[in-house]
Each structure stands twice: as C-alpha cells, then as structure tokens.
Scaffold this active site. Structure first.
Site, PDB file in Angstrom:
ATOM      1  N   LEU A  51       0.817  -1.214   0.000  1.00 47.79           N
ATOM      2  CA  LEU A  51       0.000   0.000   0.000  1.00 47.79           C
ATOM      3  C   LEU A  51       0.849   1.260   0.000  1.00 47.79           C
ATOM      4  O   LEU A  51       0.411   2.311  -0.453  1.00 47.79           O
ATOM      5  CB  LEU A  51      -0.920   0.014   1.229  1.00 47.79           C
ATOM      6  CG  LEU A  51      -2.033  -1.027   1.209  1.00 47.79           C
ATOM      7  CD1 LEU A  51      -2.689  -1.145   2.581  1.00 47.79           C
ATOM      8  CD2 LEU A  51      -3.071  -0.655   0.150  1.00 47.79           C
ATOM      9  N   GLY A  52       2.022   1.155   0.529  1.00 46.27           N
ATOM     10  CA  GLY A  52       2.875   2.341   0.538  1.00 46.27           C
ATOM     11  C   GLY A  52       4.066   2.158   1.448  1.00 46.27           C
ATOM     12  O   GLY A  52       4.125   1.228   2.249  1.00 46.27           O
ATOM     13  N   GLY A  63       6.659   4.421   3.965  1.00 49.74           N
ATOM     14  CA  GLY A  63       6.926   5.695   4.620  1.00 49.74           C
ATOM     15  C   GLY A  63       8.349   5.714   5.130  1.00 49.74           C
ATOM     16  O   GLY A  63       9.153   4.846   4.780  1.00 49.74           O
ATOM     17  N   ASN A  64       8.649   6.695   5.946  1.00 53.35           N
ATOM     18  CA  ASN A  64       9.993   6.800   6.499  1.00 53.35           C
ATOM     19  C   ASN A  64      10.231   5.735   7.557  1.00 53.35           C
ATOM     20  O   ASN A  64      11.353   5.326   7.782  1.00 53.35           O
ATOM     21  CB  ASN A  64      10.186   8.180   7.120  1.00 53.35           C
ATOM     22  CG  ASN A  64      10.095   9.257   6.063  1.00 53.35           C
ATOM     23  OD1 ASN A  64      10.668   9.115   4.993  1.00 53.35           O
ATOM     24  ND2 ASN A  64       9.372  10.310   6.362  1.00 53.35           N
ATOM     25  N   GLY A  65       9.167   5.311   8.220  1.00 51.11           N
ATOM     26  CA  GLY A  65       9.328   4.392   9.339  1.00 51.11           C
ATOM     27  C   GLY A  65       9.141   2.935   8.966  1.00 51.11           C
ATOM     28  O   GLY A  65       9.471   2.054   9.737  1.00 51.11           O
ATOM     29  N   GLY A  66       8.606   2.674   7.800  1.00 52.26           N
ATOM     30  CA  GLY A  66       8.355   1.289   7.443  1.00 52.26           C
ATOM     31  C   GLY A  66       7.464   1.193   6.230  1.00 52.26           C
ATOM     32  O   GLY A  66       7.330   2.150   5.482  1.00 52.26           O
ATOM     33  N   ASP A 105       1.435  13.352  14.644  1.00 52.20           N
ATOM     34  CA  ASP A 105       1.885  13.183  13.254  1.00 52.20           C
ATOM     35  C   ASP A 105       0.736  13.417  12.270  1.00 52.20           C
ATOM     36  O   ASP A 105       0.519  12.635  11.348  1.00 52.20           O
ATOM     37  CB  ASP A 105       2.494  11.789  13.086  1.00 52.20           C
ATOM     38  CG  ASP A 105       3.444  11.697  11.893  1.00 52.20           C
ATOM     39  OD1 ASP A 105       3.812  12.755  11.329  1.00 52.20           O
ATOM     40  OD2 ASP A 105       3.813  10.567  11.519  1.00 52.20           O
ATOM     41  N   VAL A 114       3.636  -0.490   4.484  1.00 56.24           N
ATOM     42  CA  VAL A 114       2.290  -0.956   4.788  1.00 56.24           C
ATOM     43  C   VAL A 114       1.822  -1.891   3.669  1.00 56.24           C
ATOM     44  O   VAL A 114       1.955  -1.586   2.489  1.00 56.24           O
ATOM     45  CB  VAL A 114       1.295   0.222   4.943  1.00 56.24           C
ATOM     46  CG1 VAL A 114      -0.094  -0.279   5.292  1.00 56.24           C
ATOM     47  CG2 VAL A 114       1.777   1.200   6.019  1.00 56.24           C
ATOM     48  N   LYS A 140       1.143  -2.832   8.982  1.00 59.02           N
ATOM     49  CA  LYS A 140       2.264  -1.900   8.982  1.00 59.02           C
ATOM     50  C   LYS A 140       3.467  -2.569   9.614  1.00 59.02           C
ATOM     51  O   LYS A 140       3.372  -3.132  10.702  1.00 59.02           O
ATOM     52  CB  LYS A 140       1.887  -0.636   9.767  1.00 59.02           C
ATOM     53  CG  LYS A 140       3.032   0.340   9.849  1.00 59.02           C
ATOM     54  CD  LYS A 140       2.569   1.744  10.131  1.00 59.02           C
ATOM     55  CE  LYS A 140       3.734   2.699   9.925  1.00 59.02           C
ATOM     56  NZ  LYS A 140       3.327   4.065   9.758  1.00 59.02           N
TER      57      LYS A 140
HETATM   58  P1  ATP Z   1       5.661   8.667   7.121  1.00 61.87           P
HETATM   59  O1  ATP Z   1       6.476   7.454   7.265  1.00 61.87           O
HETATM   60  O2  ATP Z   1       6.457   9.865   6.851  1.00 61.87           O
HETATM   61  O3  ATP Z   1       4.715   8.831   8.245  1.00 61.87           O
HETATM   62  P2  ATP Z   1       3.508   7.684   5.480  1.00 61.87           P
HETATM   63  O4  ATP Z   1       2.436   8.016   6.447  1.00 61.87           O
HETATM   64  O5  ATP Z   1       3.162   7.877   4.028  1.00 61.87           O
HETATM   65  O6  ATP Z   1       4.802   8.518   5.773  1.00 61.87           O
HETATM   66  P3  ATP Z   1       3.279   4.941   6.273  1.00 61.87           P
HETATM   67  O7  ATP Z   1       2.594   5.303   7.541  1.00 61.87           O
HETATM   68  O8  ATP Z   1       4.273   3.846   6.308  1.00 61.87           O
HETATM   69  O9  ATP Z   1       4.010   6.208   5.673  1.00 61.87           O
HETATM   70  O10 ATP Z   1       2.148   4.579   5.222  1.00 61.87           O
HETATM   71  C1  ATP Z   1       2.445   4.334   3.894  1.00 61.87           C
HETATM   72  C2  ATP Z   1       1.184   4.445   3.063  1.00 61.87           C
HETATM   73  O11 ATP Z   1       0.340   3.334   3.293  1.00 61.87           O
HETATM   74  C3  ATP Z   1       0.323   5.652   3.398  1.00 61.87           C
HETATM   75  O12 ATP Z   1       0.693   6.765   2.632  1.00 61.87           O
HETATM   76  C4  ATP Z   1      -1.097   5.207   3.070  1.00 61.87           C
HETATM   77  O13 ATP Z   1      -1.439   5.586   1.767  1.00 61.87           O
HETATM   78  C5  ATP Z   1      -1.020   3.690   3.164  1.00 61.87           C
HETATM   79  N1  ATP Z   1      -1.748   3.208   4.350  1.00 61.87           N
HETATM   80  C6  ATP Z   1      -1.353   3.282   5.638  1.00 61.87           C
HETATM   81  N2  ATP Z   1      -2.245   2.727   6.466  1.00 61.87           N
HETATM   82  C7  ATP Z   1      -3.254   2.297   5.695  1.00 61.87           C
HETATM   83  C8  ATP Z   1      -4.524   1.629   5.959  1.00 61.87           C
HETATM   84  N3  ATP Z   1      -4.908   1.319   7.199  1.00 61.87           N
HETATM   85  N4  ATP Z   1      -5.325   1.367   4.904  1.00 61.87           N
HETATM   86  C9  ATP Z   1      -4.950   1.684   3.651  1.00 61.87           C
HETATM   87  N5  ATP Z   1      -3.783   2.293   3.338  1.00 61.87           N
HETATM   88  C10 ATP Z   1      -2.941   2.608   4.340  1.00 61.87           C
HETATM   89 MG    MG Z   2       1.636   7.037   8.069  1.00 62.84          MG
END
Ligand code: ATP
Ligand code: MG
Length: 373
Positions: A14-15, A17-20, A130, A22, A37
C-alpha cells in the site's frame, strides 16, 4: 482473537513511509482484509515488549474517526501492526491523483480530524503527533479516519533516533524544542488543510522552482533535485546514523549544506548565518524567489532544517485570497496556524467554528464524494 503472523497473506503493497511499509493482507482464517504496517525497531527485547504493551491502547480505541486495530506482534526485527484497511487510502495520494480538493469536502475532513483528535485526547490522553495527509485515510463509505498516532512513548523514543518524526508539518514551537501539545496537532492540521485545498504543500511557495522537490515526508537531511525537480526525497529510510553515512549519495563539497547536528532531536533550526546564499550563477527569477535554497549549475539543494527555519521565521501560510474559499474556512485556517501556540485554538474550540455549520459544508455527502476518487 489477535491475528498471527502465519495467518496473514500478502496481497499488495500500500505504501512506504519513512518508518516502514504498509501491506494489504488477508487474514486467511477470517477472510478479513487488513493493512499490516511493518516498522523496523532497533531496540532491546525489553523495550520491544514494552512497545507492544503500549500499542495495546490502539486496540482499545473505538471511534468512527480512528482507524481500528486488530492487534500487533513482534516479528524480529520488526513490529507489525494490523489495522483496518481503508480502501481509498490516504489524502496525500488522493489529492495527487485528483488535484486540489473541494474546500467543502476539506471542511468535512477537518471536522473528522478534530473529532478524532478530541477522542484520542479525552478518552486516552493521547496526542496524535503526526497529523499530515498521509495519516488521514478514507474508505468507500466516506469515513475519514486517523492512523499512526503516538500511542507508544517507547516507540516514539526508538524512532526518535532515526529522525522519523522530524516532519515538515511540525509547529514552530516544536521546531524550537517545546514539548508536544494538542495545539501542535492543530498547527499540523492547518498545514494539511491548506495543502489539500491548494493541491500543493504550502511551503513549496518559498521556491517556485523547487515545488516538487519540497515534498511532504522529508527528513532532517539535505536532499537534491535536478533542474526540473523530478527527484523525490519522499521515501528515504534512515535506520541509523551509521546507515545514513553509508547510504547517502555523496555530494561534492560545493553543494554540501550545513551538516545536521548529530543529535538533532528535537530539531534545532540552523542559525541564519549558516544558511547557504543562493549562488550568483542562478537564474534571475530563481534568485529573486528562492530563500535558503542553493543553486549550483542546475542542481538545487534545500535541507529540511532550512525549511524548518523558514517555518519559524516567516508568517504562517494562509488560504489563497483569490481562491474562492468561504470566509469561514479562511478564519478557521488562521486559527489553526497561529504561530503563538498559547493563542492557538484547541480542537474543542475549533469544532465550534462556523465553518462546519455552513450550508455548503453540511450538504457534502462524503460517500458520494469518495466514489469519485
Ligand atoms: P511517514 O512514514 O512519513 O509517516 P507515510 O504516512 O506515508 O509517511 P506509512 O505510515 O508507512 O508512511 O504509510 C504508507 C502508506 O500506506 C500511506 O501513505 C497510506 O497511503 C497507506 N496506508 C497506511 N495505512 C493504511 C490503511 N490502514 N489502509 C490503507 N492504506 C494505508
Ligand atoms: Mg503514516
């Protein structure tokens, strides 16, 4: 019952981020689709167990404005958090696909975020810490929910060493080292509203030539973009300082920005005397507009610390005057983005703002809107 690691089947990423990262997963025994996550934690086993205990609070959250949790488990060296899958994902992706979001829809989003913040604070004594478009999620029902809130003090501590949590949505007082308060979340909400309503991150205005280089989710690191700004610093993963030194692309000395203080937590803005001066060789228009941005023969660099310095020094962003935004929305944003946090409103004050009561916001059907994204 809590999902077990072996019961989860990966469906799609799904994506990151900086921390991991998803993952969309299926919990095979129940057939439930979840978002898993995965966060890499560099911590002692005792600390990791403590984090897991603290994450349990997430499991207790029960609000239509908070993403629900199915539970968390350790999977060396990661912590995995299983949460409700939100099929329309986060608002950063949404506005990047659709362009600027209708201000009345943004009003609904802001109202949900405030209710979520109030729930976390009143019921669980949690400050989110955040708030940003990527942590505000949407589903086909039109529900808007918060995720990634600061339930675990130990998790925050562990991640602090990795610069995760150093965000460009941070309030001026946080940048200057003050403790988090619920009013810091309100600032981040204000920045988020402007970003969604304009379809663009507000501080990008500081350098029109770097629009796409100044992207949300940046870290306390210098980054560079080529002349058309195509490089995206968005998903840098910084596990540790040693890793950082190993992985950072080397920049030649001329391009180097002031080094980060090694223990920049909380981040300290660079004193103005150390800000690089735009080089004389830059384009005229670029020189005039860009502040704290150095140009070297087409390559541009700007560090998050410089941006943070701007956030502290410059007037707060506002909704564009010629954008056709209702007066009530402009007043709301100004209340969120009061640089003086003692004067800034709380979520409770803000929920009583007239913006949410105006006819055109009340009329928005989020389920109908969600079907269009
Ligand atoms: P950062 O690490 O800087 O906080 P981020 O929020 O984009 O950035 P993640 O929290 O790892 O990083 O999330 C990555 C992506 O996964 C998000 O941008 C979001 O689009 C998707 N995502 C996160 N949680 C869910 C969820 N519960 N359902 C659907 N998509 C999700
Ligand atoms: Mg996030």
């Amino acid at each position: 019952s809590l999902p077990k690691p072996e019961e989860l089947k990966n469906i799609a990423e799904l994506g990151m981020g900086n921390g991991g990262s998803v993952m969309k997963v299926e919990h095979v025994p129940s057939g439930i689709i979840m978002a898993k996550k995965v966060v890499l934690i560099d911590a002692k086993p005792s600390v990791r167990k403590q984090i897991l205990r603290e994450l349990h609070i997430m499991h207790l959250c029960d609000s239509p404005h908070i993403v629900s949790s199915y539970g968390a488990f350790l999977q060396d060296p990661n912590i995995c958090i299983c949460m409700e899958f939100m099929d329309k994902k986060s608002f950063d992706g949404i506005y990047k696909r659709t362009g600027a979001i209708d201000i009345d829809v943004v009003g609904k989003v802001a109202e949900s975020v405030l209710k979520g913040l109030l729930y976390l604070y009143d019921e669980h004594h949690i400050i989110h810490r955040d708030i940003k478009p990527s942590n505000i999620l949407l589903n086909s029902e039109g529900d808007v929910k918060l995720c990634d809130f600061g339930v675990s003090g130990e998790l925050i501590n562990s991640l602090a060493n990795t610069f995760v949590g150093t965000s460009i949505y941070m309030s001026p007082e946080r940048i200057q080292g003050a403790e988090y308060s619920i009013r810091s979340d309100v600032w981040s909400l204000g920045i988020t509203i402007v970003e969604l309503a304009h379809g663009r991150f507000p501080f990008a205005d500081y350098s029109d030539d770097l629009n796409s280089a100044i992207t949300p989710g940046g870290l306390g690191l210098p980054f560079s973009a080529n002349a058309n700004g195509s490089s995206r610093p968005n998903s840098l993963v910084i596990p540790s300082r040693e890793e950082k030194e190993k992985e950072l692309p080397r920049v030649d000395e001329e391009k180097e920005l002031p080094p980060l203080p090694p223990d920049a937590q909380p981040p300290v803005p660079a004193p103005s005397s150390t800000l690089p001066v735009p080089s004389a060789g830059g384009q005229g228009s670029t020189r005039r507009r860009s502040r704290g941005v150095s140009l070297h023969g087409g390559a541009m660099t700007m560090s998050i610390l410089e941006l943070m310095h701007l956030i502290v020094r410059e007037p707060a962003p506002r909704l564009k005057e010629d954008g056709g935004f209702p007066e009530e929305s402009c007043g709301f944003v100004d209340a969120c983005l009061d640089k003086d946090y003692e004067k800034r409103k709380t979520p409770r004050d803000l929920l009583a703002y007239p913006w949410f009561g105006i006819e055109r916001v009340r009329r928005v059907d989020m389920k109908v809107w969600a079907a269009t994204v």
